[in-house]
Every structure is written in structure tokens, then in C-alpha cells.
Design a protein around this motif. Structure first.
Motif, PDB file in Angstrom:
ATOM      1  N   VAL B  83      -5.944 -33.057 -12.886  1.00 14.81           N
ATOM      2  CA  VAL B  83      -6.258 -34.057 -13.903  1.00 14.81           C
ATOM      3  C   VAL B  83      -5.813 -35.437 -13.434  1.00 14.81           C
ATOM      4  O   VAL B  83      -4.859 -35.571 -12.665  1.00 14.81           O
ATOM      5  CB  VAL B  83      -5.529 -33.705 -15.227  1.00 14.81           C
ATOM      6  CG1 VAL B  83      -5.954 -34.637 -16.342  1.00 14.81           C
ATOM      7  CG2 VAL B  83      -5.806 -32.267 -15.617  1.00 14.81           C
ATOM      8  N   ASP B  85      -4.396 -38.958 -14.905  1.00 21.52           N
ATOM      9  CA  ASP B  85      -3.889 -39.745 -16.030  1.00 21.52           C
ATOM     10  C   ASP B  85      -4.281 -41.194 -15.743  1.00 21.52           C
ATOM     11  O   ASP B  85      -3.660 -41.871 -14.923  1.00 21.52           O
ATOM     12  CB  ASP B  85      -2.368 -39.593 -16.119  1.00 21.52           C
ATOM     13  CG  ASP B  85      -1.796 -40.394 -17.282  1.00 21.52           C
ATOM     14  OD1 ASP B  85      -2.527 -41.250 -17.828  1.00 21.52           O
ATOM     15  OD2 ASP B  85      -0.621 -40.174 -17.627  1.00 21.52           O
ATOM     16  N   SER B  87      -4.006 -43.840 -17.279  1.00 17.90           N
ATOM     17  CA  SER B  87      -3.070 -44.922 -17.601  1.00 17.90           C
ATOM     18  C   SER B  87      -2.116 -45.177 -16.432  1.00 17.90           C
ATOM     19  O   SER B  87      -1.477 -46.214 -16.355  1.00 17.90           O
ATOM     20  CB  SER B  87      -2.288 -44.577 -18.861  1.00 17.90           C
ATOM     21  OG  SER B  87      -1.462 -43.459 -18.619  1.00 17.90           O
ATOM     22  N   ARG B  88      -2.029 -44.229 -15.542  1.00 16.32           N
ATOM     23  CA  ARG B  88      -1.148 -44.382 -14.377  1.00 16.32           C
ATOM     24  C   ARG B  88      -1.902 -44.739 -13.107  1.00 16.32           C
ATOM     25  O   ARG B  88      -1.296 -45.125 -12.123  1.00 16.32           O
ATOM     26  CB  ARG B  88      -0.384 -43.081 -14.132  1.00 16.32           C
ATOM     27  CG  ARG B  88       0.632 -42.796 -15.200  1.00 16.32           C
ATOM     28  CD  ARG B  88       1.304 -41.462 -14.939  1.00 16.32           C
ATOM     29  NE  ARG B  88       2.496 -41.388 -15.764  1.00 16.32           N
ATOM     30  CZ  ARG B  88       3.685 -40.992 -15.347  1.00 16.32           C
ATOM     31  NH1 ARG B  88       3.844 -40.632 -14.097  1.00 16.32           N
ATOM     32  NH2 ARG B  88       4.706 -40.964 -16.150  1.00 16.32           N
TER      33      ARG B  88
END
Lengths: 731, 251
Positions: B83, B85, B87-88
């Protein structure tokens, strides 16, 4: 600067650091764990909530149902309805493209009126209705009782079955019965022959019966390319040991699933069918008592088939005699056979005789009645009752309907005053001259979506809606009726067809027009009037994942699937079929008009032209505007066999002109062994007005002659040539 | 915890591309990019002359993309999926280079890496990915490989499992083909960008430095607890401070 630090301050700082660290750690991997959680959905500052609304695809007759995912008033995706017994929840790229088309940047969303200088003026919807009404009124006042024959409408109506009813009611009150069915360019020949010989114009069985057959013959029926969601039925039938025979001059995706394929020359299917009838007679592979009970003049069938020996069949069709005999033997031995008639069979001028021969073949071999037997068609399924309903409301209108061939002649003579151009006129052969005929009509209203050739040919453009933008019902190949609520709002001044034709009807005829609030209102009124729809209540329809199969006569009656001849009798008035037809005579096979295989061969055009849909495209006026589909389309290509390529010294990717005696258009050469030598195939979907280069090309009908049989127009089988125009192969 | 996998019977694929369009729509994939694919390979045994091989992110058990991600935006989740993320993700593209299957692309709209996540973000609870649902021939199947009753488990059990693996590095792909598929040698050599490799050494040094600094902080912490500064204990001290400052100012 301080050189000391207090314990209190130190503890405060430590706590702040810890809190900050914890904050930074949020959003760590755990957040994404676990299927079934949807991040941000419905949360403040996150994605807006999703709602799910039932709908159905209105392109092909597979009539897939789906759940539309809607967020912020926009359709995000379609999820195929998994409980749909016909499709199993699958869908195809064509149907999915509607999501993009709804929000297409190319979409026209306001009515436009043609100005004397040829430019367009934007007008309101109300004004568009008023102008249309005034033109119809003018015609009515000028021509009185004959006015109805000076108007016509070309179907399909875009959004729902209720739109067809609304339009039919408006035209009926104007004394007009001329609504051109789209079937004239696909299935009308098969439908009419089925009606004439069996009493039903649709499939005589349902697709689930494929699994109960011993043999299924897909005669020109390219299921996998045209009805991708129906592939599952071939798959299931094959898994149950059903023998699948495919007959098509090209190997296609359908070939992947079939046990055997025969590749006859285009337009010679009738000879192949008559050869089968001859074989059955010769080998006594039929029940004579049953056959005589069904076919009144059986001996005439024997006589008509007698000349078609395997050698003659080979000579005509190109199918080796031993292959043909093996096929005939398999048919003769098969205890239960379903025959699926492809639309292509209706697209030759000899299609009537071919289809008749095939229906008689089924009758002769006792494959009309019972499970695992019957005849399927493509693009059919229209339930009865429309005329019954309109006549009940408005009184009968006993007039003969024109087909488009006659309408074209009437337009050329200046005998048509108002044309409701709902479809693409380019679907008809020799379409450049169809356009010229349309230009002789003083007032043409086009209901469409994009700036197309039809828009250019019209005086008034009124934007239509895509299926998710309107409530209403639809019907599919199994005669299943499905229901859809309005899923999203249409942009601008786009209105559904039912609304336009209702508003027009009211503007013209006031209270005489049976006003209705919406499709649900009209549907309920329909069901209350037409006996064969009594059991198909709106409530039942709304609850069903895949609709209800027409007819259901009782309020809570059961659906009937499978063979339609429930009493073991044909639905013709006499319960029998006759070889000697009053209109079509005996079964006499000839080459299609203009075929280079027959006596009309012109050495200038030695190749046989075939055209058709490719998997990525359906409606000529719609899917050509999809960028998603354009990722996979390959422009105007022409498929030829390596042998043909060698003969005419053509290389892969080379640019050529496809020439017929009508005209020519540019294409690139695609050399494929899947097509037999001497034959070309090119897609039907391209259009000159597409903004997408991949789809931009004059329509194939610009180079096809205006050939018709008594029912349908011809798109396949004429002679053509390929002329090299550029030595540079396509990159 | 479930372990989600996708299995594919490539022999059923007819290359209709419904899976591609459905995926693009469901996941807002920009035109010109794709989260999944159908490879077409010449095959004389097929009536169409081609063999088709549908695919997507292999959700590897030893994913190089995870190793290549300098911000740990890409990770192997407990449910078996790999996956991102977002936002990172800083959009450095290291993971895109690292993936031997070219399963990733950079989303120009968000500036982050993107790839198949089993339609995690835009699906209804429990929903199978769009490509699986839409497939007319059901050649793709998705489910929990740890659930013996899941169709995926049965397919894995009853069929030979075939994996497409990079030549120089077995990333242990979880996407499994059933019985037969061609080709299996197409993944390019797996590679982690040199800059990211160098970052490893920098990160190691930084960790050591951080550890030392932490020791220092702990030392100060303990010192402050045991022997706190006495300047906060009374007004006199404060006065002293001020007077000292004042004196300094006068000097």
C-alpha cells in the motif's frame, strides 16, 4: 542566555515532544490495514459519502444492470449487478464509457437553432419546443389528413422505453406512424422471418438454454466481441460439454470458446445451410411425421435444397466438402441444437433466404420446441404492447409504415416536411446521399449529444440525456424489462426524450395528449392497460436485480424462461410454416447483390468487403467520443489475410484506399491470418466528426451502395479494391 | 487477519480490457496511465494468434518498492497488500524504478506514486476490486487466501501456481496465475536507485547520531530530575539574577 533549566519547564518540554511525536506517528501503516474500511469517506474534511443507485446500460441488448456509485452528484463507477442472472455482474468497456461521456468536454448541453447564414444561435429549451411545435402545426394545417405521411422519426430514442411511447403518442396524434426502427440496419430481416415462420419476432428461447443443448451453432454470431457479458454462457455451456460451432469468415474472440469453426465466404451462408438441409434429407436424419406436421410443404424444401451437394457447397462457400459434411453430420446427430443467428446474416441482400433456410433447418431437425432447442437472434427482445397501448389511449391509426428506404425516396422527392433525426443517418449505406436527401427536408430536429454529422445536417439541435440521467425502463435480448431511477442530474438544458416528446405533444394537442408526470407514471399506466404486462408491476421491477421477462399476464404471475412455444405449437395463425411464401417465394439462394463472388463480379473490385463493430465501440454517435475507449481503438484499419497482402503487394501498416464503385476512404493495412483470403474487414464505428484522432475517419457507409432487400439494408458483401497510397508503413 | 491475493486464469482472458477501463474509472487513474494491464504475446496455438496475460501490482511478499521508499510511504500491510500512504509519499519515484513489473506510475495530479491497491480507497466495504467484478469471463479472482472456504483458497489448492518473477531478484509476488501463462520472463531486473541506497548509509549514521543524542538527552533528563537547577526556588534567586543582569548592563 540561561545556563540553567527548571524541572517544571523540562517536564513541559518533554510532554510536548512526546505529544508531537505521537502526532507524527499517526498515519502509520495501521491506518491502511484491513479491507472494508474506506478512508475518509463521510468524515469531516474527507471524501463525501457515496450512494448507490440501480441502473442499466442502454447500449447493446445484453442490458447489463449495475449499481452506480455516486458521489457529489457525479457517477464515479458502475459495479455490475452480481445477481443479474444474464450477465453475472460483468460489464464491458463500451457500457462503462457512459460515465466519461456524461461529463465529456465535447458534450453539447444547450439547444441551438440554425440561422439563415448557417451559424448557430443558442436558444432555450422552451423556445425549441415552441419552434418544433410551430413547424409540425404548419405541416398539419397545410396538408390536413395527409400531414402524418410528411413526418418521420428515426429511432432509437436514447434514454428509455417510455421515450419511445411518448414519441409514438405525439406522432400518432399527428397522424404519423413512421418511426424507423434501428433494426433495419441489423436484425429486422431475422425478426421478420421469425415472425413469418414461427409467429414470434424475437429469440424463441432464452440464453440460459444454451447449457441444455447438445450443440450450439453461432452462425455469424460474434458473441464475445458484441456481447462480452454473454461470454459466460458460452463458457458455461462448454463446461457442460455442449459442442460450440462458430461460423464466421473471420476468427474473432468468439473463436476462443468454440469447438469448431467454419469460415465460409461472406454472403454464402445460405448455400451452407441448404447443404445441411440436403444432408438431413439424404440421410433420413429427421422425424418425417413431426416435420410434416410443422412444415406444410416439406417436399418443396427437399427440392430447394437438392442442388446443394457438398461439392457445390465447397464451390460456393470455400468450405472444404469434408469439413462441411462433418458439420452436417454433427447437426444431424445432435439431439438438441440451438441456432444463434448473427446480425451479419441480415446484412446481405440474400439475408432473407439465408435466414429462412436456417429456420427451416431447425424445424426439419425438430429443434424448434423444447429445452435445449430453439433460435436466438442478436439485438432483439422488444416486448409487445406499444401499439396496443397507444391505440387504446388514442384510437387505432390504420396506416402502413415506411421503412427508411422509402423515407429516403420521399425525402429526395421533397415529400417530407419534418424529420425527427434521433439516430445517426450514417448507419444507412450510401450515407452521403442520405445526407443530401435529409437536406431537402425543410425542418430537421436532431436529438443528440455531440457535434456530429447529424447535428450539422439539422436545423434545430436539442441536447438529449444519457441513460443515468433519466428514470425509465429498458428491454434486453431475453425480453427482460429492467428499471432505472434517475441517477444524476443532466447538465445544462439536456432533457430526456420522453420529456421532449411529451412537451411537444402537449404544445400541439393540449389535453388530447395523455400527459404523464414521469416515466414511472407512464409505466404504471401502461401496465394497467396492456394485458401481457399485468404482472410486470413497477414495484416488482424496482426490486429485481435484472428485471422481469415479458410477458407476465397475472399480477403476481411467474416469469417464463426458455422455449417460448410452451404448448408445443408455433405461434403462427395456422401453427405451421410454409416454404412457398406469398412474398418471398421458394428458397432460392443467390449471391448478394454486388458480390465479386457471383456473376456481378467487376474485375476492378475483386475483394469482398465486410464491416462490423469492434469490441471497443457501440453507438457510432457516442462511443467515438470516449477518450477511455480511444486508448484501444486503432483508427480505420483494414484487415486482410497474408495471402491477400502478398497478392496485392501490401505491407503491414501501409496506407491504402478502400475503393468501391461508390467511393473510397483511407485505411491502414493490418495483415492477419484470422481473416480468409480475398476478404477485407474494416470497423464500422469511425466518424469524421470525432475530436479523437483514433476514431476519425469517414463512415464506412460513405462507400457502400444503397442496396436493400425487402426489409433491411446491406452493409456487407460488395466488391472492393485496395489501392496503395503511401509507401510509408504506419509507425 | 485476512491475507488478500488475486489469482488469474489467463487462459480465460479475451483481452476485452473491461478491467482496465473499470479500474481507471474507479480509481481516477489519469488517461495514459494504468494500474493494471493485459499483455498480448504471439501464440500460434490460439485462434486469435495471441495469448493474453492480465496483470497488476503483484503485491509481493518481499517488495522492492518498500525497500526503495525513503519515507516509508510504501509498506507491506498485514492484510497482504502493498500500500502507498499518499500523505507520506514525496513523489521521488524510487519505488517506480524499483518495481520490476512497472506496476507503478506517478500521478501527475497528486504528485505521488500510484498503483493497484485492490480498489481500497473507492470500494464499498467488502467489495472486490473493480477489475474482478467487471470481468466477463471471471478470469480474475480476489479473496482471502487464509480462509479455506474462500474461492481463492480453493483455486490455489486445486491448481498449479505460476508466478511471474524478475530474473535477478525473487520479490515473492502474491499475484498468482493458475496452471499456465505466457510469458513469464518479462519483468526487468529489479533495481533500487543508487541515491536511495546511499540514503541507507546516511540513515544508519543518522540513527547512530540520534542514539548518541538520545543518551545525552536522557543524561540531562536524569541530571535535571536528581539535581535540578536551584534558581527557580525563591524570589531571592530571581532578584539575584536580575541584579546580576543589571550589574552586567551597567558594566
Amino acid at each position: 542566555m540561561q545556563d540553567t533549566y527548571s524541572r517544571r519547564n523540562f517536564l513541559r518540554l518533554s510532554a510536548a515532544l512526546l505529544a508531537g511525536g505521537a502526532a507524527v506517528m499517526t498515519g502509520a501503516p495501521e491506518r491502511a490495514l484491513g479491507m472494508g474500511t474506506i478512508s475518509g469517506r463521510g468524515e469531516p474534511g474527507g471524501l463525501a459519502p457515496i450512494s448507490f443507485v440501480k441502473g442499466f446500460c442502454s447500449f447493446c441488448q445484453a442490458r447489463c444492470t449495475y449499481q452506480a456509485q455516486v458521489r457529489n452528484g457525479m457517477v464515479e463507477s458502475f459495479i455490475g449487478e452480481k445477481d443479474n442472472r444474464w450477465t453475472g455482474g460483468s460489464m464491458c468497456p463500451k457500457g462503462l464509457s457512459v460515465i466519461e461521456l456524461i461529463n465529456s468536454p465535447y458534450r453539447l448541453t444547450e439547444p441551438m437553432l440554425r440561422q439563415p447564414d448557417g451559424s448557430w444561435k443558442r436558444i432555450s429549451y422552451e423556445e425549441a419546443v415552441r419552434i418544433t411545435a410551430s413547424k409540425v402545426r404548419e405541416c398539419l394545417e397545410k396538408h390536413g389528413s395527409k400531414a402524418g405521411d410528411r413526418m418521420a422519426l428515426t429511432m432509437p430514442l436514447w434514454d428509455s422505453r417510455e421515450s419511445e411511447l411518448a414519441a409514438e403518442m405525439t406522432l400518432h396524434l399527428a397522424g404519423c406512424v413512421h418511426m424507423m426502427p434501428p433494426g433495419e440496419t441489423c436484425t429486422s430481416t431475422a425478426s421478420n422471418m421469425l415472425t413469418s415462420l414461427t409467429g414470434t419476432g424475437n429469440c424463441t428461447t432464452t440464453v440460459n438454454e444454451l447449457c441444455n443443448a447438445h450443440t450450439v451453432v453461432l452462425w455469424g454470431a460474434n458473441i464475445n466481441d458484441l456481447y462480452p457479458p454473454y461470454t459466460r454462457w458460452l463458457e458455461m455451456a462448454k463446461a457442460r460439454g455442449v459442442k460450440l460451432v462458430y461460423i464466421d469468415p473471420r476468427r474473432t474472440r468468439t473463436s476462443l470458446w468454440c469447438t469448431t469453426q467454419l469460415q465460409p465466404l461472406p454472403g454464402t451462408d445460405g448455400a451452407l445451410a441448404l447443404g445441411a438441409i440436403r444432408y438431413v434429407f439424404e440421410h433420413g436424419a429427421f422425424d418425417e411425421t413431426k416435420a410434416r406436421a410443422l412444415i406444410t410443404d416439406l417436399d418443396k424444401l427437399r427440392e430447394d435444397a437438392a442442388p446443394y451437394t457438398p461439392e457445390k457447397v465447397q464451390e460456393i462457400t470455400g468450405v472444404p466438402a469434408d469439413e462441411a459434411v462433418a458439420f452436417y453430420a454433427a447437426l444431424a446427430e445432435s439431439p438438441r441444437t440451438i441456432l444463434w443467428l448473427g446480425g451479419a446474416l441480415s446484412r446481405y441482400t440474400n439475408g432473407i433466404q439465408t435466414v429462412r433456410a436456417l429456420i427451416f433447418l431447425q424445424a426439419l431437425t425438430d429443434n424448434i420446441f423444447g429445452s435445449g432447442r430453439g433460435i436466438m437472434t442478436m439485438q432483439s427482445g422488444k416486448p409487445g404492447g406499444d401499439d396496443e397501448f397507444v391505440d387504446a389511449l388514442l384510437g387505432p391509426l390504420d396506416k402502413a409504415k415506411m421503412n427508411f428506404r422509402r423515407l429516403r425516396m420521399a425525402m429526395e422527392k421533397g415529400n417530407i416536411d419534418v424529420l425527427f433525426l434521433n439516430c445517426s443517418y450514417r448507419r444507412y449505406p450510401d450515407c452521403d446521399n442520405v445526407r443530401k436527401a435529409i437536406e431537402k427536408v425543410p425542418f430537421v430536429v436532431h436529438r443528440g449529444f455531440f457535434m456530429t454529422e447529424e447535428t450539422e445536417a439539422s436545423d434545430l439541435f436539442i441536447p438529449a440525456v444519457f441513460s443515468p440521467e433519466s428514470q425509465g425502463s429498458g428491454y434486453g435480448n431475453e425480453k427482460q424489462v429492467v428499471w432505472r431511477e434517475k441517477i444524476v442530474e443532466a447538465p445544462g438544458s439536456c432533457v430526456p426524450d420522453w420529456q421532449f416528446y411529451r412537451d411537444l405533444g402537449i404544445a400541439l394537442f393540449g389535453d388530447r395528449y395523455p400527459g404523464f408526470k414521469d416515466p414511472a407514471d407512464l409505466y404504471e399506466r401502461f401496465v394497467s392497460i396492456v394485458p401481457s404486462w399485468k404482472g410486470m408491476t413497477l414495484d416488482r421491477l424496482r426490486k429485481s436485480p435484472d428485471g422481469l421477462v415479458w410477458p407476465i399476464y397475472e399480477p403476481n404471475g411467474e416469469e417464463h424462461l426458455g422455449n417460448v412455444f410452451r404448448d408445443g405449437k408455433l405461434l403462427t395463425p395456422e401453427g405451421t410454416m410454409t416454404v412457398q411464401d406469398r412474398v418471398f417465394g421458394r428458397i432460392k439462394w443467390t449471391y448478394p447483390k454486388g458480390s465479386p463472388l457471383g456473376k456481378e463480379r467487376d474485375e476492378k473490385y475483386p475483394l469482398v468487403l465486410t464491416q462490423g463493430k469492434v469490441l471497443w465501440h457501440w453507438q457510432q454517435t457516442l462511443t467515438n467520443f470516449s477518450r477511455e475507449l480511444a486508448q484501444y481503438t486503432e483508427g480505420r484499419f483494414v484487415s486482410i489475410n497474408p495471402e491477400t497482402a502478398a497478392k496485392y503487394k501490401l505491407a503491414q501498416g501501409e496506407k491504402v484506399l478502400i475503393e468501391t464503385f461508390v467511393g473510397s476512404l483511407e485505411a491502414w493495412v493490418d495483415i492477419r491470418p484470422e481473416i480468409i483470403p480475398g476478404v477485407i474487414f474494416t470497423p464500422s464505428h469511425c466518424t469524421a466528426s470525432s475530436p479523437l484522432e483514433q476514431n476519425r475517419s469517414p463512415h464506412i457507409n460513405t462507400i457502400l451502395p444503397n442496396y436493400w432487400d425487402r426489409i433491411s439494408c446491406q452493409h456487407n458483401g460488395v466488391g472492393c479494391a485496395l489501392r496503395k497510397i503511401d509507401a510509408q508503413p504506419k509507425a | 487477519m485476512s491475507r488478500y491475493v488475486m489469482v488469474i486464469d489467463a487462459t480465460k482472458c479475451m483481452n476485452c480490457k473491461a478491467c482496465l477501463v473499470a479500474c481507471q474509472q474507479r480509481n481516477h487513474v489519469p488517461l495514459g496511465h494504468a494500474r493494471n494491464w493485459v499483455r498480448q504475446t504471439p501464440d500460434v496455438s490460439s485462434p486469435l494468434g495471441f495469448a493474453f496475460q492480465p496483470g497488476a501490482c503483484m503485491h509481493c511478499d518481499k517488495p522492492l518498492c518498500v525497500d526503495a521508499c525513503p519515507t516509508h510511504a510504501t509498506y507491506k500491510a498485514d492484510d497482504g497488500s502493498v500500500v502507498i500512504d499518499k500523505s507520506r509519499c514525496i513523489g521521488c519515484g524510487s519505488c517506480i524504478i524499483a518495481c520490476p513489473y512497472d506496476a507503478r506510475y506517478k500521478d501527475t495530479a497528486t504528485g505521488t506514486a500510484d498503483k493497484c491497491d485492490y480498489c481500497r480507497e473507492y470500494s464499498a466495504p467488502g467489495e472486490v476490486p473493480a477489475c474482478v467484478r467487471v470481468c466477463p469471463t471471471h478470469c480474475r479472482t480476489f479473496g482471502d487466501a487464509d480462509n479455506p472456504e474462500d474461492p481463492v483458497s480453493l483455486l490455489l489448492k486445486e491448481n498449479k501456481q505460476v508466478h511471474v518473477v524478475a530474473k535477478n531478484c525473487d520479490t515473492k509476488p502474491s499475484l498468482t496465475y493458475l496452471n499456465h501463462t505466457i510469458p513469464t520472463d518479462w519483468p526487468r531486473d529489479a533495481e533500487i536507485p543508487a541515491t536511495v541506497k546511499a540514503m541507507e548509509h546516511v540513515a544508519t549514521g543518522t540513527r547512530w547520531l540520534g542514539g548518541l543524542a538520545l543518551f545525552g538527552v536522557i543524561g540531562v533528563f536524569l541530571k535535571q530530575l536528581v539535581l535540578p537547577s536551584d534558581r527557580e526556588h525563591g524570589p531571592e534567586n530571581a532578584h539575584d539574577d536580575n541584579s546580576r543582569n543589571d550589574q552586567g548592563g551597567q558594566a
